[in-house]
Design a protein around this motif. Sequence first.
Motif, PDB file in Angstrom:
ATOM      1  N   GLN A 252       1.523  -1.492  -0.275  1.00 52.40           N
ATOM      2  CA  GLN A 252       0.037   0.041   0.066  1.00 52.40           C
ATOM      3  C   GLN A 252       0.667   1.105  -0.179  1.00 52.40           C
ATOM      4  OE1 GLN A 252      -0.311   2.151   3.175  1.00 52.40           O
ATOM      5  NE2 GLN A 252      -1.845   3.450   2.256  1.00 52.40           N
ATOM      6  N   ARG A 253       1.995   1.146   0.837  1.00 49.84           N
ATOM      7  CA  ARG A 253       2.453   2.245   0.515  1.00 49.84           C
ATOM      8  C   ARG A 253       3.164   2.321  -0.338  1.00 49.84           C
ATOM      9  NH1 ARG A 253       6.333   0.338   5.819  1.00 49.84           N
ATOM     10  NH2 ARG A 253       4.967   0.798   6.985  1.00 49.84           N
ATOM     11  N   PHE A 254       3.310   1.846  -1.343  1.00 47.72           N
ATOM     12  CA  PHE A 254       3.877   1.876  -3.139  1.00 47.72           C
ATOM     13  C   PHE A 254       2.638   2.128  -3.675  1.00 47.72           C
ATOM     14  CE2 PHE A 254       7.472   0.346  -0.044  1.00 47.72           C
ATOM     15  CZ  PHE A 254       8.622   1.709  -0.072  1.00 47.72           C
ATOM     16  N   LEU A 255       1.721   2.073  -3.386  1.00 46.57           N
ATOM     17  CA  LEU A 255       0.748   1.363  -4.189  1.00 46.57           C
ATOM     18  C   LEU A 255       0.700   0.626  -5.527  1.00 46.57           C
ATOM     19  CD1 LEU A 255       0.252   5.663  -5.717  1.00 46.57           C
ATOM     20  CD2 LEU A 255      -1.382   4.420  -4.741  1.00 46.57           C
ATOM     21  N   GLN A 256       1.089  -0.629  -4.494  1.00 47.38           N
ATOM     22  CA  GLN A 256       1.387  -1.825  -5.653  1.00 47.38           C
ATOM     23  C   GLN A 256      -0.187  -2.083  -4.840  1.00 47.38           C
ATOM     24  OE1 GLN A 256       5.220  -3.575  -3.543  1.00 47.38           O
ATOM     25  NE2 GLN A 256       6.064  -2.130  -5.247  1.00 47.38           N
ATOM     26  N   THR A 257      -0.869  -1.839  -5.520  1.00 45.00           N
ATOM     27  CA  THR A 257      -2.157  -2.893  -5.880  1.00 45.00           C
ATOM     28  C   THR A 257      -2.043  -4.022  -6.336  1.00 45.00           C
ATOM     29  OG1 THR A 257      -2.889  -1.493  -7.827  1.00 45.00           O
ATOM     30  CG2 THR A 257      -3.995  -0.361  -5.900  1.00 45.00           C
ATOM     31  N   ASP A 258      -1.421  -4.407  -7.662  1.00 46.05           N
ATOM     32  CA  ASP A 258      -1.776  -6.001  -7.675  1.00 46.05           C
ATOM     33  C   ASP A 258      -1.101  -6.943  -6.819  1.00 46.05           C
ATOM     34  OD1 ASP A 258       1.167  -4.837  -7.712  1.00 46.05           O
ATOM     35  OD2 ASP A 258       1.967  -5.660 -10.022  1.00 46.05           O
ATOM     36  N   ARG A 259       0.352  -6.613  -6.061  1.00 48.73           N
ATOM     37  CA  ARG A 259       0.290  -6.880  -4.906  1.00 48.73           C
ATOM     38  C   ARG A 259      -0.791  -7.213  -4.085  1.00 48.73           C
ATOM     39  NH1 ARG A 259       6.784  -7.252  -4.130  1.00 48.73           N
ATOM     40  NH2 ARG A 259       7.201  -7.960  -5.738  1.00 48.73           N
ATOM     41  N   ILE A 260      -1.330  -5.988  -4.056  1.00 50.26           N
ATOM     42  CA  ILE A 260      -2.239  -6.563  -2.911  1.00 50.26           C
ATOM     43  C   ILE A 260      -3.351  -7.415  -3.161  1.00 50.26           C
ATOM     44  CG2 ILE A 260      -4.257  -5.022  -1.930  1.00 50.26           C
ATOM     45  CD1 ILE A 260      -2.282  -2.488  -1.359  1.00 50.26           C
ATOM     46  N   PHE A 261      -4.080  -7.548  -4.701  1.00 49.03           N
ATOM     47  CA  PHE A 261      -5.084  -8.313  -4.841  1.00 49.03           C
ATOM     48  C   PHE A 261      -3.883  -9.366  -4.969  1.00 49.03           C
ATOM     49  CE2 PHE A 261      -7.170  -4.471  -6.817  1.00 49.03           C
ATOM     50  CZ  PHE A 261      -8.434  -4.993  -6.471  1.00 49.03           C
ATOM     51  N   ALA A 262      -3.144  -9.394  -5.495  1.00 46.14           N
ATOM     52  CA  ALA A 262      -2.663 -11.593  -5.139  1.00 46.14           C
ATOM     53  C   ALA A 262      -2.425 -11.596  -4.014  1.00 46.14           C
ATOM     54  CB  ALA A 262      -1.258 -11.082  -6.142  1.00 46.14           C
ATOM     55  N   ILE A 263      -2.116 -10.890  -2.930  1.00 42.82           N
ATOM     56  CA  ILE A 263      -2.213 -11.618  -1.812  1.00 42.82           C
ATOM     57  C   ILE A 263      -3.414 -12.168  -1.223  1.00 42.82           C
ATOM     58  CG2 ILE A 263      -2.158 -10.718   0.813  1.00 42.82           C
ATOM     59  CD1 ILE A 263       0.575  -9.368  -0.326  1.00 42.82           C
ATOM     60  N   LEU A 264      -4.392 -11.254  -1.349  1.00 42.91           N
ATOM     61  CA  LEU A 264      -5.936 -11.405  -1.515  1.00 42.91           C
ATOM     62  C   LEU A 264      -6.772 -12.041  -1.790  1.00 42.91           C
ATOM     63  CD1 LEU A 264      -7.612  -7.605  -1.950  1.00 42.91           C
ATOM     64  CD2 LEU A 264      -7.257  -8.987   0.326  1.00 42.91           C
ATOM     65  N   VAL A 265      -6.329 -12.882  -3.167  1.00 39.04           N
ATOM     66  CA  VAL A 265      -6.742 -14.199  -3.528  1.00 39.04           C
ATOM     67  C   VAL A 265      -6.006 -15.740  -3.026  1.00 39.04           C
ATOM     68  CG1 VAL A 265      -6.088 -15.434  -5.575  1.00 39.04           C
ATOM     69  CG2 VAL A 265      -6.616 -12.920  -6.025  1.00 39.04           C
ATOM     70  N   VAL A 266      -4.174 -15.093  -2.530  1.00 39.56           N
ATOM     71  CA  VAL A 266      -3.918 -16.373  -1.917  1.00 39.56           C
ATOM     72  C   VAL A 266      -4.073 -16.478  -0.282  1.00 39.56           C
ATOM     73  CG1 VAL A 266      -1.672 -16.530  -0.767  1.00 39.56           C
ATOM     74  CG2 VAL A 266      -1.537 -15.719  -2.812  1.00 39.56           C
ATOM     75  N   ILE A 267      -4.809 -15.636   0.266  1.00 40.34           N
ATOM     76  CA  ILE A 267      -6.030 -15.127   1.298  1.00 40.34           C
ATOM     77  C   ILE A 267      -7.199 -15.738   1.504  1.00 40.34           C
ATOM     78  CG2 ILE A 267      -7.312 -14.610   3.515  1.00 40.34           C
ATOM     79  CD1 ILE A 267      -4.859 -12.384   3.451  1.00 40.34           C
ATOM     80  N   GLY A 268      -7.613 -16.164   0.674  1.00 33.74           N
ATOM     81  CA  GLY A 268      -9.141 -16.457  -0.092  1.00 33.74           C
ATOM     82  C   GLY A 268      -8.875 -18.080  -0.353  1.00 33.74           C
ATOM     83  N   LEU A 269      -8.132 -18.222  -1.677  1.00 35.38           N
ATOM     84  CA  LEU A 269      -7.724 -19.619  -1.304  1.00 35.38           C
ATOM     85  C   LEU A 269      -7.610 -20.591  -0.353  1.00 35.38           C
ATOM     86  CD1 LEU A 269      -5.553 -19.415  -5.116  1.00 35.38           C
ATOM     87  CD2 LEU A 269      -8.359 -19.841  -4.818  1.00 35.38           C
ATOM     88  N   ILE A 270      -6.189 -19.773   0.302  1.00 33.80           N
ATOM     89  CA  ILE A 270      -6.224 -20.688   1.668  1.00 33.80           C
ATOM     90  C   ILE A 270      -7.616 -21.217   2.141  1.00 33.80           C
ATOM     91  CG2 ILE A 270      -5.275 -20.157   3.681  1.00 33.80           C
ATOM     92  CD1 ILE A 270      -3.709 -21.222   1.325  1.00 33.80           C
ATOM     93  N   GLY A 271      -8.207 -19.954   2.205  1.00 34.48           N
ATOM     94  CA  GLY A 271      -9.417 -19.542   3.773  1.00 34.48           C
ATOM     95  C   GLY A 271     -10.064 -21.327   2.961  1.00 34.48           C
ATOM     96  N   LEU A 272     -10.363 -21.052   1.949  1.00 33.61           N
ATOM     97  CA  LEU A 272     -10.886 -22.256   0.485  1.00 33.61           C
ATOM     98  C   LEU A 272     -11.152 -23.118   0.874  1.00 33.61           C
ATOM     99  CD1 LEU A 272     -13.200 -22.909  -1.352  1.00 33.61           C
ATOM    100  CD2 LEU A 272     -12.383 -23.045  -2.917  1.00 33.61           C
ATOM    101  N   ALA A 273      -9.452 -23.402   1.035  1.00 33.05           N
ATOM    102  CA  ALA A 273      -9.158 -24.776   1.341  1.00 33.05           C
ATOM    103  C   ALA A 273      -9.495 -25.715   3.281  1.00 33.05           C
ATOM    104  CB  ALA A 273      -7.310 -24.695   1.001  1.00 33.05           C
ATOM    105  N   ILE A 274      -9.077 -24.369   4.182  1.00 30.91           N
ATOM    106  CA  ILE A 274      -9.429 -24.492   5.420  1.00 30.91           C
ATOM    107  C   ILE A 274     -11.008 -25.262   5.350  1.00 30.91           C
ATOM    108  CG2 ILE A 274      -9.556 -23.729   7.552  1.00 30.91           C
ATOM    109  CD1 ILE A 274      -7.371 -21.994   6.805  1.00 30.91           C
ATOM    110  N   ASP A 275     -11.751 -24.169   4.916  1.00 31.89           N
ATOM    111  CA  ASP A 275     -13.251 -24.638   4.847  1.00 31.89           C
ATOM    112  C   ASP A 275     -13.252 -26.028   4.699  1.00 31.89           C
ATOM    113  OD1 ASP A 275     -15.806 -23.338   5.336  1.00 31.89           O
ATOM    114  OD2 ASP A 275     -15.928 -23.883   3.121  1.00 31.89           O
TER     115      ASP A 275
END
Length: 257
Positions: A219-242
């Motif tokens: 966020q400090r460097f406006l790297q929104t592509d990295r933010i989206f990538a991390i959000l996707v990873v969190i979603g996939l890990i959460g789905l796997a746990i579910d």
Amino acid sequence: MRLLDSAVSARTAWVLRALSVLLPLAAWQALSASGLVNPTFLPSPAAVWAAGADMAACGELWSDLVASLGRIGLGFALAVLISVPLGFAMGALPWAQSLAEPLIGLLRYLPASAFIPLLIIWLGIGEASKVALLVLGVVFFNTLMTADVVRRVPRRLLEVSATLGARRLRVAFRVVFPYALPGVIDAMRVNAAAAWNFVVVAELIAATSGLGYRITRAQRFLQTDRIFAILVVIGLIGLAIDILLRVLRARIGRWAA
């Protein structure tokens, strides 16, 4: 045939699941390709994929994922170890419910994030305060949900067990707990999502590793592509746990609806 009784075939169900992912992805791609939104604010799926691959290649993604999973595992495990026995007692013993429910009902309305300043004062800025925030965010809700599940055990099962001469302790461990266990796992599924929310919040403050920490740096460097990538990873890990918890529930609770 009633509407709620209607069912779809396995093939149709898989097609619908695929569409639930592909349609939003196609809309995302179309919006980013249209040029209506600045790529700085809405990167394309290809840019997000490239950012995620870059973080994985340099090792940042894996080290942060391990750090977050470690905090999730410890914090959630502690919350379950506290909440399941306490919730079981509240659901099975009227005196335990009267004793504990007013306090827990009050504490669950206090935002866990509001305890962050106190946790830092009490436990410092290390791992202990982050794990404690996870426990606070999960334990009260999981306790009350577990108690509700135990209270829904059919009374006829308890009456039959008593008629057969089973003692209270035996009824609790041989009848009540096995019957309630699928519902307890369902409660854990719901609160696992909450645990992910709180680990990201914990890592936004005074952290040097973790997915939440990486989001802050991006966020400090406006790297929104990295933010989206991390959000996707969190979603996939959460789905796997579910999915894992669903499989566990299906295996140990085939009798449950």
